[in-house]
Each structure stands twice: as structure tokens, then as C-alpha cells.
Design an enzyme around this catalytic site. Structure first.
Site, PDB file in Angstrom:
ATOM      1  N   GLU A  42      95.843 -48.528 -31.387  1.00  0.00           N
ATOM      2  CA  GLU A  42      97.025 -47.771 -31.795  1.00  0.00           C
ATOM      3  C   GLU A  42      97.694 -48.554 -32.914  1.00  0.00           C
ATOM      4  O   GLU A  42      98.413 -49.522 -32.675  1.00  0.00           O
ATOM      5  CB  GLU A  42      97.994 -47.576 -30.620  1.00  0.00           C
ATOM      6  CG  GLU A  42      99.242 -46.793 -31.006  1.00  0.00           C
ATOM      7  CD  GLU A  42     100.289 -46.738 -29.912  1.00  0.00           C
ATOM      8  OE1 GLU A  42     101.482 -46.643 -30.257  1.00  0.00           O
ATOM      9  OE2 GLU A  42      99.919 -46.797 -28.719  1.00  0.00           O
ATOM     10  N   ARG A  46     104.919 -49.678 -37.933  1.00  0.00           N
ATOM     11  CA  ARG A  46     105.902 -50.752 -38.070  1.00  0.00           C
ATOM     12  C   ARG A  46     105.501 -51.712 -39.195  1.00  0.00           C
ATOM     13  O   ARG A  46     106.206 -52.679 -39.473  1.00  0.00           O
ATOM     14  CB  ARG A  46     106.022 -51.533 -36.757  1.00  0.00           C
ATOM     15  CG  ARG A  46     106.456 -50.690 -35.574  1.00  0.00           C
ATOM     16  CD  ARG A  46     106.469 -51.504 -34.297  1.00  0.00           C
ATOM     17  NE  ARG A  46     106.678 -50.676 -33.120  1.00  0.00           N
ATOM     18  CZ  ARG A  46     106.710 -51.128 -31.875  1.00  0.00           C
ATOM     19  NH1 ARG A  46     106.554 -52.430 -31.654  1.00  0.00           N
ATOM     20  NH2 ARG A  46     106.898 -50.307 -30.860  1.00  0.00           N
ATOM     21  N   THR A  70     104.112 -45.233 -33.409  1.00  0.00           N
ATOM     22  CA  THR A  70     105.441 -45.234 -34.036  1.00  0.00           C
ATOM     23  C   THR A  70     105.505 -44.188 -35.147  1.00  0.00           C
ATOM     24  O   THR A  70     106.004 -44.451 -36.252  1.00  0.00           O
ATOM     25  CB  THR A  70     105.814 -46.637 -34.578  1.00  0.00           C
ATOM     26  OG1 THR A  70     105.349 -47.644 -33.677  1.00  0.00           O
ATOM     27  CG2 THR A  70     107.331 -46.779 -34.685  1.00  0.00           C
ATOM     28  N   LYS A 130     103.784 -40.232 -23.587  1.00  0.00           N
ATOM     29  CA  LYS A 130     104.087 -41.653 -23.520  1.00  0.00           C
ATOM     30  C   LYS A 130     105.375 -41.829 -22.700  1.00  0.00           C
ATOM     31  O   LYS A 130     106.265 -40.984 -22.760  1.00  0.00           O
ATOM     32  CB  LYS A 130     104.288 -42.176 -24.946  1.00  0.00           C
ATOM     33  CG  LYS A 130     104.712 -43.622 -25.063  1.00  0.00           C
ATOM     34  CD  LYS A 130     104.885 -43.964 -26.541  1.00  0.00           C
ATOM     35  CE  LYS A 130     105.343 -45.393 -26.747  1.00  0.00           C
ATOM     36  NZ  LYS A 130     105.465 -45.721 -28.188  1.00  0.00           N
TER      37      LYS A 130
END
Length: 216
Positions: A42, A46, A70, A130
Site C-alpha cells: 500500500e 504521504r 492515503t 478500512k
């Protein structure tokens, strides 16, 4: 395709969260994950190296399942898919990103933390989400509570999940995999110790594999 990606993640039981420090480390890091028995990454937004890193992994380590993490916008979602990602993970429930993913048949795990988030995901037809930040929102205790009113939902808890408690999360009936940066120790990534990352991945797999087998 969407169900296939989730099925593969459920078989592995662990989704390593990776924030790239450079484009150059993307391929050796992906190879380390694969060697450790967890061929999935994943790659989070960021880092400014996310997209280029995804492309390198797609081209050079194609057996590794690429997931974008993200994801805040439709533009990021589209860029990630174009770079080779098979799925998207968002930190919170964003209807525009979810709608885009459903429209384009891309696996999506929207971030949920409270019942209202889970309800939104359920109403969109999603049955996987999630759970983040897991520890801050009650961890195992909250997931157990959610299993009653949301019996059809299954979660990927991240945020405060480590080797020390991964088995406790994985044992829950409504958890299909655990996620986090713990398979990629920060020191090992910083020093390029790919063998240490592979070793940690094997430890994680050995931890969750018997639990996954018992659930079948």
C-alpha cells in the site's frame, strides 16, 4: 476484478503500508515484501515519490499487488490506477473517491471509524472497509461492537496495529486483514536492510496464516 483484489488481500492477511523516501527504494522494497511472503504494497500519498514508485514496481515487480493509500481525491485515485494500482485506501469516507472507484470498477477500502462512516460504506454497496485509526477508536473492542449491527461488513484495521497485537485483530470474525507499517520497520527501510524487511514479513505471515486457515 474488485472482488479478486479483496480476496487476494484476505488470503495474505497483512497489508504493508509503505511511505517511500525515494523512487530508487521502491523496487528493492517491493522485492523484499515479495520475498517475505507478502506480495502487496500500500503505497501512500504521504510521499512525493508515490506515483513514480508505483510505476517502477508495476514494471519491475509485477507480482506485487499495488494498492494506493492515503487517497484524498479523485485525481490521486486516477493517477494511482494509471500507475498500476489495483485498489485504493482512503483515510476517511470520501463519497467522491468512492463513487469514482465504483464507476471505474476499482477496489476501494474507504476509511471508517464510527458507525455513521460504516453506514455510508454499507449504503454504497461496499462490504469491506478500512478501520482507522484503529487503536484510537477502541481497537478490538469497537470492532467487536460493530459486528452486531454491521454483520455483513469486514474490516482492515490500521493505526496502532503491530506484530504484538496483529493476531488479536486477525482473530475477529469481521477482520479480513490487518494493515500498517509494521512489516516494514523504519530503521530497516532507512538503511536499505531489505533482508530485515523480508524477515519481518515472514514473521507477520507466520502469525496470521494459521488464523486465516482456521476461519475457512
Amino acid at each position: 476484478m474488485t472482488d479478486g483484489v479483496i480476496t487476494e488481500l484476505a488470503k495474505l492477511g497483512v497489508v504493508p503500508l509503505v511511505t517511500l523516501h525515494s523512487v530508487e527504494e521502491a523496487v528493492p522494497l517491493a522485492r523484499a515484501l515479495e520475498a517475505g511472503g507478502i506480495p502487496v504494497a500500500e503505497i501512500t500519498f504521504r510521499s512525493p515519490y508515490a506515483i513514480e514508485g508505483m510505476k517502477h514496481i508495476r514494471d519491475e515487480v509485477p507480482r506485487v499487488i499495488l494498492i494506493a493509500g492515503t487517497v484524498h481525491t479523485k485525481e490521486q485515485a486516477e493517477a494511482a490506477v494509471n500507475a498500476g494500482c489495483k485498489g485504493l485506501v482512503t483515510p476517511a469516507f470520501d463519497e467522491s473517491v468512492v463513487d469514482w472507484a465504483l464507476e471505474h470498477d476499482v477496489a476501494i477500502l474507504p476509511g471508517t471509524a464510527v458507525p455513521s462512516d460504516v453506514e455510508k460504506a454499507y449504503d454504497q454497496g461496499l462490504r469491506y472497509a478500512k478501520f482507522f485509526p484503529a487503536a484510537a477508536y477502541g481497537g478490538v473492542k469497537t470492532l467487536k461492537a460493530l459486528s452486531g449491527p454491521f454483520a455483513e461488513m469486514s474490516f482492515l484495521p490500521t493505526g496502532g496495529v503491530y506484530l504484538s497485537n496483529a493476531a488479536e485483530y486477525m482473530a475477529l470474525g469481521n477482520v479480513f486483514a490487518v494493515g500498517g507499517s509494521f512489516p516494514v520497520p523504519a530503521k530497516a527501510q532507512a538503511t536499505g536492510d531489505w533482508q530485515a524487511i523480508s524477515k519481518t514479513c515472514r514473521m507477520a505471515r507466520d502469525l496470521v496464516a494459521p488464523i486465516i486457515a482456521a476461519k475457512r
